[in-house]
Design a protein around this motif. Structure first.
Motif, mmCIF file in Angstrom:
data_model
loop_
_atom_site.group_PDB
_atom_site.id
_atom_site.type_symbol
_atom_site.label_atom_id
_atom_site.label_comp_id
_atom_site.label_asym_id
_atom_site.label_seq_id
_atom_site.Cartn_x
_atom_site.Cartn_y
_atom_site.Cartn_z
ATOM 1 N N PHE A 173 23.390 7.696 39.176
ATOM 2 C CA PHE A 173 23.696 6.687 40.196
ATOM 3 C C PHE A 173 22.867 6.920 41.456
ATOM 4 O O PHE A 173 22.406 5.973 42.092
ATOM 5 C CB PHE A 173 25.197 6.695 40.507
ATOM 6 C CG PHE A 173 26.033 6.375 39.298
ATOM 7 C CD1 PHE A 173 26.139 5.072 38.835
ATOM 8 C CD2 PHE A 173 26.686 7.383 38.610
ATOM 9 C CE1 PHE A 173 26.894 4.773 37.708
ATOM 10 C CE2 PHE A 173 27.442 7.099 37.483
ATOM 11 C CZ PHE A 173 27.551 5.792 37.024
ATOM 12 N N ILE A 186 19.210 5.757 40.717
ATOM 13 C CA ILE A 186 19.089 4.299 40.816
ATOM 14 C C ILE A 186 19.130 3.855 42.279
ATOM 15 O O ILE A 186 18.278 3.085 42.726
ATOM 16 C CB ILE A 186 20.199 3.606 40.005
ATOM 17 C CG1 ILE A 186 20.028 3.908 38.512
ATOM 18 C CG2 ILE A 186 20.190 2.104 40.257
ATOM 19 C CD1 ILE A 186 21.242 3.552 37.665
ATOM 20 N N SER A 187 20.095 4.344 43.008
ATOM 21 C CA SER A 187 20.226 3.955 44.422
ATOM 22 C C SER A 187 19.006 4.365 45.227
ATOM 23 O O SER A 187 18.482 3.580 46.024
ATOM 24 C CB SER A 187 21.481 4.580 45.027
ATOM 25 O OG SER A 187 22.625 4.018 44.457
ATOM 26 N N VAL A 197 22.057 -2.153 46.971
ATOM 27 C CA VAL A 197 22.284 -1.761 45.584
ATOM 28 C C VAL A 197 23.784 -1.777 45.312
ATOM 29 O O VAL A 197 24.558 -1.162 46.031
ATOM 30 C CB VAL A 197 21.724 -0.343 45.313
ATOM 31 C CG1 VAL A 197 22.014 0.093 43.885
ATOM 32 C CG2 VAL A 197 20.231 -0.294 45.608
ATOM 33 N N ASN A 198 24.154 -2.502 44.266
ATOM 34 C CA ASN A 198 25.551 -2.514 43.843
ATOM 35 C C ASN A 198 25.598 -2.106 42.371
ATOM 36 O O ASN A 198 24.930 -2.716 41.534
ATOM 37 C CB ASN A 198 26.163 -3.898 44.029
ATOM 38 C CG ASN A 198 27.629 -3.920 43.672
ATOM 39 O OD1 ASN A 198 28.326 -2.915 43.785
ATOM 40 N ND2 ASN A 198 28.103 -5.080 43.229
ATOM 41 N N LEU A 199 26.364 -1.074 42.085
ATOM 42 C CA LEU A 199 26.567 -0.618 40.715
ATOM 43 C C LEU A 199 28.034 -0.817 40.371
ATOM 44 O O LEU A 199 28.909 -0.357 41.109
ATOM 45 C CB LEU A 199 26.191 0.858 40.580
ATOM 46 C CG LEU A 199 24.716 1.174 40.805
ATOM 47 C CD1 LEU A 199 24.522 2.661 41.048
ATOM 48 C CD2 LEU A 199 23.896 0.710 39.611
ATOM 49 N N LEU A 212 23.687 -3.305 37.430
ATOM 50 C CA LEU A 212 22.940 -3.053 38.656
ATOM 51 C C LEU A 212 22.599 -4.405 39.262
ATOM 52 O O LEU A 212 22.013 -5.260 38.594
ATOM 53 C CB LEU A 212 21.652 -2.281 38.358
ATOM 54 C CG LEU A 212 20.608 -2.234 39.479
ATOM 55 C CD1 LEU A 212 21.156 -1.485 40.693
ATOM 56 C CD2 LEU A 212 19.322 -1.602 38.983
ATOM 57 N N THR A 213 22.988 -4.600 40.503
ATOM 58 C CA THR A 213 22.646 -5.828 41.218
ATOM 59 C C THR A 213 21.886 -5.436 42.473
ATOM 60 O O THR A 213 22.354 -4.618 43.263
ATOM 61 C CB THR A 213 23.916 -6.618 41.600
ATOM 62 O OG1 THR A 213 24.682 -6.874 40.420
ATOM 63 C CG2 THR A 213 23.553 -7.927 42.275
ATOM 64 N N LEU A 214 20.703 -6.003 42.622
ATOM 65 C CA LEU A 214 19.878 -5.779 43.814
ATOM 66 C C LEU A 214 19.869 -7.072 44.611
ATOM 67 O O LEU A 214 19.637 -8.149 44.063
ATOM 68 C CB LEU A 214 18.449 -5.410 43.421
ATOM 69 C CG LEU A 214 18.277 -4.177 42.554
ATOM 70 C CD1 LEU A 214 16.809 -4.001 42.167
ATOM 71 C CD2 LEU A 214 18.789 -2.937 43.264
ATOM 72 N N LYS A 220 19.381 -8.541 38.535
ATOM 73 C CA LYS A 220 20.586 -8.002 37.906
ATOM 74 C C LYS A 220 20.137 -7.399 36.581
ATOM 75 O O LYS A 220 19.332 -8.005 35.867
ATOM 76 C CB LYS A 220 21.625 -9.085 37.632
ATOM 77 C CG LYS A 220 22.366 -9.553 38.848
ATOM 78 C CD LYS A 220 23.428 -10.546 38.474
ATOM 79 C CE LYS A 220 24.755 -9.830 38.550
ATOM 80 N NZ LYS A 220 25.889 -10.749 38.425
ATOM 81 N N ARG A 227 21.741 5.202 30.895
ATOM 82 C CA ARG A 227 22.182 5.880 32.106
ATOM 83 C C ARG A 227 22.226 7.390 31.928
ATOM 84 O O ARG A 227 21.909 8.143 32.846
ATOM 85 C CB ARG A 227 23.573 5.354 32.495
ATOM 86 C CG ARG A 227 24.063 5.876 33.825
ATOM 87 C CD ARG A 227 25.514 5.552 34.072
ATOM 88 N NE ARG A 227 26.356 6.358 33.197
ATOM 89 C CZ ARG A 227 27.322 5.880 32.428
ATOM 90 N NH1 ARG A 227 27.592 4.604 32.411
ATOM 91 N NH2 ARG A 227 28.031 6.687 31.672
ATOM 92 N N VAL A 280 14.303 1.865 35.454
ATOM 93 C CA VAL A 280 13.948 1.695 36.864
ATOM 94 C C VAL A 280 12.513 1.165 36.981
ATOM 95 O O VAL A 280 12.246 0.218 37.734
ATOM 96 C CB VAL A 280 14.130 3.018 37.646
ATOM 97 C CG1 VAL A 280 13.487 2.937 39.024
ATOM 98 C CG2 VAL A 280 15.608 3.360 37.767
#
Length: 99
Positions: free
Chosen positions: A5, A8-9, A18-20, A31-33, A42, A50, A60
């Motif tokens: 996590f 990714i962030s 960044v929303n996971l 994952l929403t950017l 998304k 992961r 990524v």
């Protein structure tokens, strides 16, 4: 072991929100950017992706490639830069995408 996590962030946080979120019972995450204009990407990341650092790095990188192309970068230059660490940093920064 690196926290997936955090990886990714860290890859996207300088340029995007960044929303996971947990998406499925199998451990998949969404994952929403987003930026000031809204959602820019998304991506569903499976538990297998992961939990495998190599696969996660590929996810990524694929997201970064897609964003760079959408922002008008030359796909061949972006792909070439992905194999060259110095070029890789330059392309991501030029496209407004963190490495």
């Amino acid at each position: 072991m690196t926290n997936p996590f955090d990886l990714i962030s860290d890859a996207f946080a300088p340029y995007y929100r960044v929303n996971l979120s947990i998406e499925r019972l199998d451990g998949s995450i969404m994952l929403t950017l987003s930026n000031d204009t809204g959602v820019v990407a998304k991506r569903l990341i499976s538990a297998a992706q992961r939990n495998d650092p190599i696969r996660l790095r590929r996810v990524v990188d694929s997201i970064r490639l897609g964003l760079a192309i959408e922002q008008g970068e030359d796909a061949l230059q972006v792909l070439a830069a992905m194999t060259d660490s110095a070029g890789r940093d330059r392309v991501w920064r030029g496209a407004g995408i963190a490495r």
